[in-house]
Design a protein around this motif. Structure first.
Motif, PDB file in Angstrom:
ATOM      1  N   SER A 153      39.852  36.814  33.714  1.00  0.00           N
ATOM      2  CA  SER A 153      39.358  38.157  33.370  1.00  0.00           C
ATOM      3  C   SER A 153      40.394  39.245  33.653  1.00  0.00           C
ATOM      4  CB  SER A 153      38.071  38.452  34.132  1.00  0.00           C
ATOM      5  OG  SER A 153      38.339  38.563  35.542  1.00  0.00           O
ATOM      6  N   GLN A 154      41.310  38.983  34.583  1.00  0.00           N
ATOM      7  CA  GLN A 154      42.275  39.998  34.984  1.00  0.00           C
ATOM      8  C   GLN A 154      43.652  39.827  34.366  1.00  0.00           C
ATOM      9  OE1 GLN A 154      42.355  39.921  39.271  1.00  0.00           O
ATOM     10  NE2 GLN A 154      40.252  40.696  39.492  1.00  0.00           N
ATOM     11  N   SER A 155      43.937  38.655  33.818  1.00  0.00           N
ATOM     12  CA  SER A 155      45.293  38.393  33.321  1.00  0.00           C
ATOM     13  C   SER A 155      45.452  38.801  31.864  1.00  0.00           C
ATOM     14  CB  SER A 155      45.615  36.905  33.470  1.00  0.00           C
ATOM     15  OG  SER A 155      46.862  36.610  32.886  1.00  0.00           O
ATOM     16  N   PRO A 156      46.604  39.413  31.526  1.00  0.00           N
ATOM     17  CA  PRO A 156      46.869  39.762  30.125  1.00  0.00           C
ATOM     18  C   PRO A 156      47.454  38.595  29.330  1.00  0.00           C
ATOM     19  CG  PRO A 156      48.652  40.551  31.507  1.00  0.00           C
ATOM     20  CD  PRO A 156      47.652  39.925  32.434  1.00  0.00           C
ATOM     21  N   ASN A 157      47.753  37.513  30.009  1.00  0.00           N
ATOM     22  CA  ASN A 157      48.395  36.370  29.351  1.00  0.00           C
ATOM     23  C   ASN A 157      47.377  35.530  28.589  1.00  0.00           C
ATOM     24  OD1 ASN A 157      50.879  37.089  30.527  1.00  0.00           O
ATOM     25  ND2 ASN A 157      50.373  35.958  32.392  1.00  0.00           N
ATOM     26  N   ALA A 158      47.909  34.590  27.807  1.00  0.00           N
ATOM     27  CA  ALA A 158      47.039  33.668  27.075  1.00  0.00           C
ATOM     28  C   ALA A 158      46.133  32.934  28.066  1.00  0.00           C
ATOM     29  CB  ALA A 158      47.891  32.672  26.290  1.00  0.00           C
ATOM     30  N   ILE A 159      44.898  32.704  27.654  1.00  0.00           N
ATOM     31  CA  ILE A 159      43.915  32.128  28.573  1.00  0.00           C
ATOM     32  C   ILE A 159      44.363  30.755  29.064  1.00  0.00           C
ATOM     33  CG2 ILE A 159      41.551  31.253  28.759  1.00  0.00           C
ATOM     34  CD1 ILE A 159      40.659  33.455  26.892  1.00  0.00           C
ATOM     35  N   TYR A 160      44.905  29.926  28.157  1.00  0.00           N
ATOM     36  CA  TYR A 160      45.272  28.569  28.573  1.00  0.00           C
ATOM     37  C   TYR A 160      46.385  28.574  29.607  1.00  0.00           C
ATOM     38  CZ  TYR A 160      49.643  28.059  25.873  1.00  0.00           C
ATOM     39  OH  TYR A 160      50.921  28.166  25.397  1.00  0.00           O
ATOM     40  N   MET A 161      47.338  29.539  29.470  1.00  0.00           N
ATOM     41  CA  MET A 161      48.413  29.626  30.456  1.00  0.00           C
ATOM     42  C   MET A 161      47.881  30.145  31.794  1.00  0.00           C
ATOM     43  SD  MET A 161      51.235  28.458  29.250  1.00  0.00           S
ATOM     44  CE  MET A 161      52.434  29.138  30.389  1.00  0.00           C
ATOM     45  N   THR A 162      46.976  31.118  31.730  1.00  0.00           N
ATOM     46  CA  THR A 162      46.372  31.641  32.951  1.00  0.00           C
ATOM     47  C   THR A 162      45.583  30.548  33.662  1.00  0.00           C
ATOM     48  OG1 THR A 162      46.192  33.834  31.948  1.00  0.00           O
ATOM     49  CG2 THR A 162      44.834  33.399  33.880  1.00  0.00           C
ATOM     50  N   LEU A 163      44.893  29.738  32.895  1.00  0.00           N
ATOM     51  CA  LEU A 163      44.101  28.656  33.478  1.00  0.00           C
ATOM     52  C   LEU A 163      45.000  27.615  34.150  1.00  0.00           C
ATOM     53  CD1 LEU A 163      41.428  27.338  33.985  1.00  0.00           C
ATOM     54  CD2 LEU A 163      41.427  26.461  31.642  1.00  0.00           C
ATOM     55  N   ALA A 164      46.127  27.284  33.516  1.00  0.00           N
ATOM     56  CA  ALA A 164      47.081  26.350  34.132  1.00  0.00           C
ATOM     57  C   ALA A 164      47.660  26.939  35.414  1.00  0.00           C
ATOM     58  CB  ALA A 164      48.191  26.010  33.142  1.00  0.00           C
ATOM     59  N   ASP A 165      47.964  28.239  35.409  1.00  0.00           N
ATOM     60  CA  ASP A 165      48.476  28.905  36.608  1.00  0.00           C
ATOM     61  C   ASP A 165      47.431  28.894  37.723  1.00  0.00           C
ATOM     62  OD1 ASP A 165      50.851  29.469  35.304  1.00  0.00           O
ATOM     63  OD2 ASP A 165      50.258  31.513  34.747  1.00  0.00           O
ATOM     64  N   ALA A 166      46.179  29.141  37.356  1.00  0.00           N
ATOM     65  CA  ALA A 166      45.102  29.156  38.346  1.00  0.00           C
ATOM     66  C   ALA A 166      44.909  27.775  38.967  1.00  0.00           C
ATOM     67  CB  ALA A 166      43.808  29.640  37.701  1.00  0.00           C
ATOM     68  N   LEU A 167      45.042  26.754  38.148  1.00  0.00           N
ATOM     69  CA  LEU A 167      44.950  25.382  38.650  1.00  0.00           C
ATOM     70  C   LEU A 167      46.064  25.110  39.659  1.00  0.00           C
ATOM     71  CD1 LEU A 167      43.986  22.426  38.641  1.00  0.00           C
ATOM     72  CD2 LEU A 167      45.287  22.086  36.531  1.00  0.00           C
ATOM     73  N   ALA A 168      47.286  25.525  39.307  1.00  0.00           N
ATOM     74  CA  ALA A 168      48.417  25.336  40.221  1.00  0.00           C
ATOM     75  C   ALA A 168      48.193  26.075  41.542  1.00  0.00           C
ATOM     76  CB  ALA A 168      49.710  25.818  39.556  1.00  0.00           C
ATOM     77  N   LEU A 169      47.636  27.280  41.465  1.00  0.00           N
ATOM     78  CA  LEU A 169      47.381  28.059  42.673  1.00  0.00           C
ATOM     79  C   LEU A 169      46.323  27.375  43.544  1.00  0.00           C
ATOM     80  CD1 LEU A 169      47.882  30.576  44.358  1.00  0.00           C
ATOM     81  CD2 LEU A 169      46.159  31.774  42.961  1.00  0.00           C
ATOM     82  N   SER A 170      45.298  26.807  42.921  1.00  0.00           N
ATOM     83  CA  SER A 170      44.254  26.104  43.676  1.00  0.00           C
ATOM     84  C   SER A 170      44.835  24.912  44.434  1.00  0.00           C
ATOM     85  CB  SER A 170      43.138  25.647  42.731  1.00  0.00           C
ATOM     86  OG  SER A 170      42.442  26.745  42.184  1.00  0.00           O
ATOM     87  N   ILE A 171      45.827  24.274  43.827  1.00  0.00           N
ATOM     88  CA  ILE A 171      46.482  23.144  44.496  1.00  0.00           C
ATOM     89  C   ILE A 171      47.309  23.638  45.680  1.00  0.00           C
ATOM     90  CG2 ILE A 171      48.184  21.306  44.216  1.00  0.00           C
ATOM     91  CD1 ILE A 171      47.294  21.115  41.275  1.00  0.00           C
ATOM     92  N   ARG A 172      48.054  24.718  45.482  1.00  0.00           N
ATOM     93  CA  ARG A 172      48.902  25.246  46.556  1.00  0.00           C
ATOM     94  C   ARG A 172      48.064  25.746  47.733  1.00  0.00           C
ATOM     95  NH1 ARG A 172      51.846  27.422  42.184  1.00  0.00           N
ATOM     96  NH2 ARG A 172      50.978  29.508  42.533  1.00  0.00           N
ATOM     97  N   LYS A 173      46.891  26.323  47.437  1.00  0.00           N
ATOM     98  CA  LYS A 173      46.012  26.849  48.485  1.00  0.00           C
ATOM     99  C   LYS A 173      45.246  25.735  49.202  1.00  0.00           C
ATOM    100  CE  LYS A 173      43.418  30.295  47.403  1.00  0.00           C
ATOM    101  NZ  LYS A 173      42.462  31.084  46.581  1.00  0.00           N
TER     102      LYS A 173
END
Length: 363
Positions: free
Chosen positions: A15-35
């Motif tokens: 909801s907050q990212s201006p990027n393509a949804i699929y790229m934002t979703l991949a980034d969010a997945l990576a962040l969940s792993i790092r956290k």
């Protein structure tokens, strides 16, 4: 979605990212792993479940998973689901929980020298220039062409000796060849004898054809002849399935004397043998196959999945005689029809040019 609390974070990121949804979703997945919200081996929910929760379409989630796989974050297996890959993320070293090791399949390494990708690109280009595209993309002869069977006979000769071409078949993988051999020798309700700790592939074949598997105890050399003799006397099996060299999963290898003793028991009980041999050619001096010691009793299968690549979908089959070759070929046709033309052409080219031995040596 309390079972997947990280999805709320993903939804907020989208909801907050201006990027393509699929790229934002991949980034969010990576962040969940790092956290640490997602850990190695964790199974992700189905893509449709994720799409419904996030309010996006399934295609977008599929693209996000493709991107995550490209980054080395996830692995997916048909029928099992999508899992966080072991070693995923920059901070995977912080994870102190038990790692997940998948032992359901073993794969040969992809050689870096010679560079396999470059070889495939070059050889496919050469094949397309030299051979008719209609022939490559059409249905093939079940069991392989005469030339392909001759090449197969030469490839397995170091383990089983010289064979006539009419006793050799080319199969689209070892599993279809084994299924064809089993179905040729058995009827529903028959007994197949094998190692008590058995290769999973024979279990699926037995289940498919409504056959009974009976296990035989083993020692450091594999199946014990006296135990096989006892099982045969009690259960009267129609077929013995075995992997004498580097058994899967125990890695036991039968000595020459053990092979002779097993064959003596099989002869005494009029038992045919299906010999599965994925690994012999990886050895510097492989022991002779059972098929080399008893030509008339053994149907032999040697896949290229472990010695070259599972992507070739090719196995060579040696049968006791021409009649059995015709019967097993008919069964292969019923089960898998034929090999893929382009892969068959690539395999044949590697055999002809010696590239196959170069790749084998590298593996």
């Amino acid at each position: 979605m309390s079972a997947y609390p990280y999805l709320a974070h993903w939804k907020e990121e989208i909801s907050q990212s201006p990027n393509a949804i699929y790229m934002t979703l991949a980034d969010a997945l990576a962040l969940s792993i790092r956290k640490g919200d997602l850990r190695e081996g964790d199974r992700l929910p189905p893509q449709r479940t994720i799409a419904d929760y996030l309010g996006t379409n399934l295609t977008t989630v599929t693209r996000a998973f493709t991107e995550a796989r490209r980054r080395g974050l996830i692995d997916a297996t048909v029928g099992r689901g999508t899992f966080i890959r072991v070693g995923a993320g920059e901070s995977h070293w912080r994870h102190t929980g038990p790692a997940v090791v998948d032992l359901t399949m073993n794969l040969p390494p992809i050689p870096q020298e010679p560079p396999l990708q470059r070889i495939i690109q070059s050889d496919i280009a050469a094949i397309l220039k030299q051979q008719d595209l209609n022939s490559l993309m059409s249905y093939r002869v079940t069991g392989g062409t005469l030339e392909e069977r001759q090449l197969g006979a030469k490839w397995i000769a170091p383990v089983i000796g010289q064979r006539r071409t009419e006793e050799i078949l080319v199969s689209p993988g070892a599993q279809s060849a084994l299924a064809a051999i089993v179905s040729t020798h058995t009827q529903p309700g028959d007994v197949i004898v094998t190692d008590r700790i058995a290769y999973p592939g024979i279990r699926t074949i037995a289940a498919q054809f409504d056959l009974i598997l009976v296990g035989v105890d083993s020692d450091m050399e594999g199946m014990m002849p006296d135990q096989l003799d006892r099982v045969c006397a009690e259960h009267h099996p129609r077929l013995l399935y075995c992997i004498p060299t580097i058994h899967n999963p125990t890695t036991a290898t039968m000595s020459l004397q053990r092979r002779k003793d097993i064959l003596a028991v099989a002869q005494r009980h009029h038992l045919h043998i299906a010999e599965d041999d994925p690994y012999s050619l990886l050895m510097d001096t492989p022991p002779p196959a059972l098929a080399a010691l008893d030509h008339s009793r053994v149907s032999y299968v040697a896949t290229l999945a472990k010695t070259l690549s599972p992507g070739l979908r090719t196995a060579y089959v040696a049968l006791p005689n021409a009649d059995m070759t015709r019967r097993v070929a008919a069964a292969i046709r019923a089960i898998a029809l034929t090999n893929a033309g382009l892969l068959s052409a690539l395999t044949a080219r590697w055999m002809q040019t010696g590239q196959a031995h170069t790749i084998l040596h590298a593996i």
